[in-house]
Design a protein around this motif. Structure first.
Motif, short mmCIF file in Angstrom:
data_model
loop_
_atom_site.label_atom_id
_atom_site.label_comp_id
_atom_site.label_asym_id
_atom_site.label_seq_id
_atom_site.Cartn_x
_atom_site.Cartn_y
_atom_site.Cartn_z
N THR A 103 51.60 -46.89 9.59
CA THR A 103 52.18 -47.80 8.51
C THR A 103 52.74 -48.75 9.29
OG1 THR A 103 52.69 -45.78 7.17
CG2 THR A 103 53.76 -47.92 6.71
N THR A 152 48.59 -55.36 3.07
CA THR A 152 48.42 -54.90 4.42
C THR A 152 46.97 -54.43 4.65
OG1 THR A 152 49.23 -52.52 3.47
CG2 THR A 152 50.59 -53.96 4.57
N TYR A 164 44.54 -51.63 7.24
CA TYR A 164 44.30 -50.87 8.13
C TYR A 164 43.15 -50.34 8.63
CZ TYR A 164 49.02 -49.76 6.95
OH TYR A 164 50.50 -49.88 6.43
N LYS A 210 44.14 -44.93 8.92
CA LYS A 210 44.52 -44.80 7.65
C LYS A 210 45.13 -43.53 7.27
CE LYS A 210 41.65 -48.23 5.27
NZ LYS A 210 40.26 -48.39 4.46
N ARG A 269 57.19 -44.93 16.85
CA ARG A 269 57.18 -46.15 16.33
C ARG A 269 57.57 -47.53 17.11
NH1 ARG A 269 62.22 -48.43 12.05
NH2 ARG A 269 63.41 -48.68 14.09
N SER A 305 55.05 -52.22 8.71
CA SER A 305 56.16 -52.77 8.03
C SER A 305 56.89 -53.98 8.67
CB SER A 305 57.25 -51.69 7.71
OG SER A 305 57.60 -51.15 8.74
N GLN A 333 54.71 -47.77 12.45
CA GLN A 333 55.12 -46.16 12.40
C GLN A 333 53.64 -45.42 12.63
OE1 GLN A 333 58.15 -44.57 12.20
NE2 GLN A 333 56.90 -42.62 12.78
N ALA A 351 46.42 -52.46 12.39
CA ALA A 351 46.94 -52.86 11.17
C ALA A 351 47.49 -54.23 11.10
CB ALA A 351 48.20 -51.79 10.91
#
Length: 124
Positions: A68, A57, A59, A64, A19, A70, A81, A49
């Motif tokens: 992720t 959002t 990607y 994909k 992360r 965030s 992530q 992203a």
């Protein structure tokens, strides 16, 4: 002045997770337009992203379902992530921010601010 500071890079085996974090100062993450880019040796910097206020959002197809993006408004931080990492994900990862939306989210020329980068290395 706006500062973006990345952290969280490292070395993992294929299939592992990391992360990445991007802590912003002055720039407000929750109402901003931010992205993660990566650049492998000898290759162009590419958008991975993006998060865009009131839009959503984006990607790249290559990540994909695995990555992720965030944000944490209280910490003014954006995260990436990364799960099920592959050797081809090996690159320097950069956090970027821009002052307005529109154009191509994956185009580095659209962004006004950049972090210093954090290295991600994935071994097979």
């Amino acid at each position: 002045q706006v500062q973006l500071v990345e952290s969280g890079g490292g070395s993992v085996q294929a299939g592992g997770s990391l992360r990445l974090s991007c802590a912003a100062s002055i720039y407000t993450v929750s109402t901003g337009y931010m992205a993660w880019f990566r650049q492998a040796p000898g290759k162009e910097r590419e958008g991975v992203a993006a998060f865009e206020y009131l839009i959503g959002t984006y990607y790249d197809d290559s990540v994909k379902g695995r990555f992720t993006i965030s944000r944490d408004s209280a910490k003014n931080t954006v995260y990436l992530q990364m799960n099920n990492l592959k050797p081809e994900d090996t690159a320097m990862y950069y956090c970027a921010a821009r002052l307005r939306t529109g154009g191509r989210w994956y185009d580095r020329k659209e962004y006004n601010y950049w972090g210093q980068g954090t290295q991600v290395s994935v071994s097979s």
